[in-house]
Design an enzyme around this catalytic site. Structure first.
Site, PDB file in Angstrom:
ATOM      1  N   ASP A 159      -9.202  10.670  -5.825  1.00 46.72           N
ATOM      2  CA  ASP A 159     -10.023  11.782  -5.317  1.00 46.72           C
ATOM      3  C   ASP A 159     -11.186  12.124  -6.254  1.00 46.72           C
ATOM      4  OD1 ASP A 159      -8.394  11.962  -3.113  1.00 46.72           O
ATOM      5  OD2 ASP A 159      -7.202  13.631  -3.885  1.00 46.72           O
ATOM      6  N   ARG A 163     -15.298  17.063  -1.400  1.00 45.22           N
ATOM      7  CA  ARG A 163     -15.512  16.451  -2.720  1.00 45.22           C
ATOM      8  C   ARG A 163     -16.918  15.851  -2.858  1.00 45.22           C
ATOM      9  NH1 ARG A 163     -10.591  17.473  -4.701  1.00 45.22           N
ATOM     10  NH2 ARG A 163      -8.796  16.938  -3.416  1.00 45.22           N
ATOM     11  N   GLY A 222      -5.523  15.855   5.816  1.00 46.93           N
ATOM     12  CA  GLY A 222      -4.734  14.629   5.955  1.00 46.93           C
ATOM     13  C   GLY A 222      -3.317  14.822   5.443  1.00 46.93           C
ATOM     14  N   SER A 276      -0.015   5.179  -1.230  1.00 48.13           N
ATOM     15  CA  SER A 276      -0.396   6.455  -0.617  1.00 48.13           C
ATOM     16  C   SER A 276       0.756   7.437  -0.698  1.00 48.13           C
ATOM     17  CB  SER A 276      -0.786   6.235   0.849  1.00 48.13           C
ATOM     18  OG  SER A 276      -0.681   7.449   1.562  1.00 48.13           O
ATOM     19  N   LYS A 280     -10.990   8.163   3.511  1.00 49.11           N
ATOM     20  CA  LYS A 280     -10.779   9.544   3.077  1.00 49.11           C
ATOM     21  C   LYS A 280     -11.515  10.476   4.055  1.00 49.11           C
ATOM     22  CE  LYS A 280      -8.110   8.730  -0.381  1.00 49.11           C
ATOM     23  NZ  LYS A 280      -6.702   9.125  -0.298  1.00 49.11           N
ATOM     24  N   ARG A 313       3.019  21.219  -0.416  1.00 50.86           N
ATOM     25  CA  ARG A 313       4.448  20.887  -0.465  1.00 50.86           C
ATOM     26  C   ARG A 313       5.289  22.135  -0.662  1.00 50.86           C
ATOM     27  NH1 ARG A 313       1.370  16.606  -1.608  1.00 50.86           N
ATOM     28  NH2 ARG A 313       2.200  14.472  -1.413  1.00 50.86           N
ATOM     29  N   LYS A 354      -3.843  21.386  -4.810  1.00 45.88           N
ATOM     30  CA  LYS A 354      -3.774  21.283  -3.345  1.00 45.88           C
ATOM     31  C   LYS A 354      -2.487  20.578  -2.910  1.00 45.88           C
ATOM     32  CE  LYS A 354      -7.035  18.761  -1.128  1.00 45.88           C
ATOM     33  NZ  LYS A 354      -6.412  17.717  -0.267  1.00 45.88           N
ATOM     34  N   GLN A 378       0.825  10.230   0.756  1.00 49.12           N
ATOM     35  CA  GLN A 378       1.063  10.823   2.083  1.00 49.12           C
ATOM     36  C   GLN A 378       2.022   9.951   2.887  1.00 49.12           C
ATOM     37  OE1 GLN A 378      -2.915  11.445   3.592  1.00 49.12           O
ATOM     38  NE2 GLN A 378      -3.310  13.118   2.160  1.00 49.12           N
ATOM     39  N   ARG A 436     -15.974   7.335   1.519  1.00 48.90           N
ATOM     40  CA  ARG A 436     -16.572   7.822   0.265  1.00 48.90           C
ATOM     41  C   ARG A 436     -17.344   6.759  -0.507  1.00 48.90           C
ATOM     42  NH1 ARG A 436     -11.848  12.106  -1.513  1.00 48.90           N
ATOM     43  NH2 ARG A 436     -12.601  13.809  -0.205  1.00 48.90           N
TER      44      ARG A 436
HETATM   45  C1  S3P Z   1      -2.565  13.488  -1.264  1.00 49.65           C
HETATM   46  C2  S3P Z   1      -2.565  12.129  -1.365  1.00 49.65           C
HETATM   47  C3  S3P Z   1      -3.796  11.310  -1.460  1.00 49.65           C
HETATM   48  C4  S3P Z   1      -5.016  12.160  -1.812  1.00 49.65           C
HETATM   49  C5  S3P Z   1      -5.068  13.424  -1.011  1.00 49.65           C
HETATM   50  C6  S3P Z   1      -3.813  14.267  -1.262  1.00 49.65           C
HETATM   51  C7  S3P Z   1      -1.271  14.192  -1.185  1.00 49.65           C
HETATM   52  O1  S3P Z   1      -4.021  10.672  -0.228  1.00 49.65           O
HETATM   53  O2  S3P Z   1      -6.194  11.418  -1.633  1.00 49.65           O
HETATM   54  O3  S3P Z   1      -6.205  14.190  -1.366  1.00 49.65           O
HETATM   55  O4  S3P Z   1      -1.233  15.437  -1.366  1.00 49.65           O
HETATM   56  O5  S3P Z   1      -0.256  13.534  -0.950  1.00 49.65           O
HETATM   57  P1  S3P Z   1      -3.319   9.275   0.163  1.00 49.65           P
HETATM   58  O6  S3P Z   1      -1.865   9.483   0.275  1.00 49.65           O
HETATM   59  O7  S3P Z   1      -3.925   8.890   1.476  1.00 49.65           O
HETATM   60  O8  S3P Z   1      -3.683   8.332  -0.938  1.00 49.65           O
END
Ligand code: S3P
Length: 429
Positions: free
Chosen positions: A316, A389, A95, A168, A343, A28, A23, A170, A347
């Protein structure tokens, strides 16, 4: 979201399978393909709801993207080829889409509003909005930028050195992406290393990145050059099958072509720490990402402790690790995992509530949980709470529960693992 999934107790699972594409890497590949000069062909793309949201958002910004199952072609128009969308951008449940796209939109001189579903509306956005504003972007949202919808007008950014309070990917990715078009250099330092797919894939697109320990630095004004991306299977999806093998005596499975990036392989380390048999075969590198086939064989497990730098490497997978731990000898303790609370659902709460319905004993803590081992589970009526999940982790618990298990809101599973029920069915004996 009303679909139901019914799971019956099985005796064992075995076979050779392929899981859907990663994913994080799929998101990306579409984003960077859109920003690159030239055409990017993606194979092994995850056609899950989250990644389809990313495609949709970039199409609304004038990028031509064709998708057919796991094949995607993105006709990049360069970093500033995006157009102001004439409607709000909808990220659905994703997210990753909203946070990474915020970093990209922070560099664009147009106005745009982003929002998502009910779960996205509850998730914290200030963690990206704050640093992006510091770089000079104009961003607002409910509760002073903490929640969606976000309204963004970007451009004229200056580089920052950001020390992130959370590990993180993200957050790190949003800032680094903005940094690629900011004046000067931008760095992000995190408390523990989070997944580094952004760094690796940007390098595959020709970007220069400096990595020193927990700090990553980019210089502004860089271009992306299109490249073809082959997406490996998602280890976070493979984790459900690994856990299923570990709770069903006599099971064994080969999961082909799975991404084994070290920032994601915490699940393998945990299975080993619990005494399980798990091997990597046929290891190779594809587009800067390590890939392998995973062989896993049932072994009676013992409880363990999950904490510290390991947590971001398996964040995750914690819902399904909790299921596995409920069958181990002794207690399993999870700490330093407060991020679980923000999340797709909280969770910690959803694992405690839903796994509890099977009769498992799970005690919530502020930043994790304590799972009692050797639990006998009975069939139950479960709710995914709209969290993919949670839906899948509980389906795996259903494989060993006496009687029948029904998962409500099972449609959520399509977010990351289309074909989950069919694949599970094909390996159950
Ligand atoms: C992800 C980063 C993670 C992960 C999410 C996917 C990503 O989140 O839990 O399922 O693709 O960058 P966080 O950046 O909030 O930790």
């Amino acid at each position: 979201m009303t679909e139901q999934l019914t799971i019956n107790k099985v005796t064992t699972i075995s076979g050779e399978v392929v899981v859907p594409g990663d994913k994080s890497i799929s998101h990306r590949a579409v984003m960077f393909g859109a920003l690159a000069e030239g055409t990017t062909s993606i194979t092994g793309f995850l056609p899950g709801a989250d990644c389809l949201s990313t495609i949709n958002c970039f199409q609304r910004m004038g990028i031509q993207i064709e998708q057919n199952e796991d094949k995607v072609t993105v006709i990049g128009k360069g970093w500033f080829g995006l157009e102001e969308p004439d409607q709000k951008l909808d990220v659905g449940n994703s997210g990753t889409t909203i946070r990474l796209m915020s970093g990209i939109l922070a560099t664009q001189p147009f106005h745009c509003v982003i929002e998502g579903d009910e779960s996205i509306a509850k998730r914290p956005m200030r963690r990206v909005v704050g640093p992006l504003k510091e770089m000079g972007a104009r961003i607002d949202g409910r509760k002073s930028g903490e929640f969606t919808p976000l309204a963004i007008r970007g451009g004229d950014l200056i580089g920052i050195n950001y020390v992130s309070p959370v590990a993180s990917a993200q957050v790190k990715s949003a800032i680094l992406l903005a940094g690629l078009q900011a004046n000067g250099t931008t760095s992000v330092e995190e408390p523990s290393i989070s997944r580094d797919h952004t760094e690796r894939m940007l390098q595959a697109f020709g970007v220069e990145i400096k990595r020193e320990g927990k700090k990553v630095t980019v210089t502004g004004g860089q271009r992306l050059t299109a490249t073809d991306i082959s997406v490996p299977g998602d280890i976070s999806s493979a984790a459900f099958l690994i856990a299923a093998v570990m709770i069903l005596p006599g099971s064994r499975l080969v999961i082909k072509n799975v991404g084994i990036n070290p920032t994601r392989t915490g699940i393998i380390d945990v299975v080993k720490a619990m005494g399980g048999i798990i091997e990597l075969r046929n290891e190779r590198i594809v587009n800067e990402e390590p890939v392998a086939d995973i062989y896993v064989e049932y072994t009676a497990l013992k409880g363990t402790v999950l904490e510290g730098d390991l947590i971001p490497r398996l964040i995750d997978e914690i819902p399904v690790i909790a299921v596995m731990a409920s069958q181990a000898e002794g207690q399993t303790i999870i700490r330093d995992a407060k991020e679980l609370r923000v999340k797709e659902t909280d969770r910690i709460a959803t694992v405690v509530n839903q796994l509890g319905k099977f009769g498992a004993k799970v005690i919530p803590t502020d930043d994790g949980m304590i799972i009692e081992g050797n639990q006998r589970l009975h069939g139950a009526e479960i709710d995914s709470m709209g969290d993919h999940r949670i839906g899948m982790a509980m389906a795996i618990a259903g494989l060993i529960a006496e009687g029948q298990t029904v998962i409500n809101q099972a449609d959520a599973i399509r977010v990351s693992f289309p074909g989950f029920a069919e694949l599970l069915h094909s390996i159950c004996k």
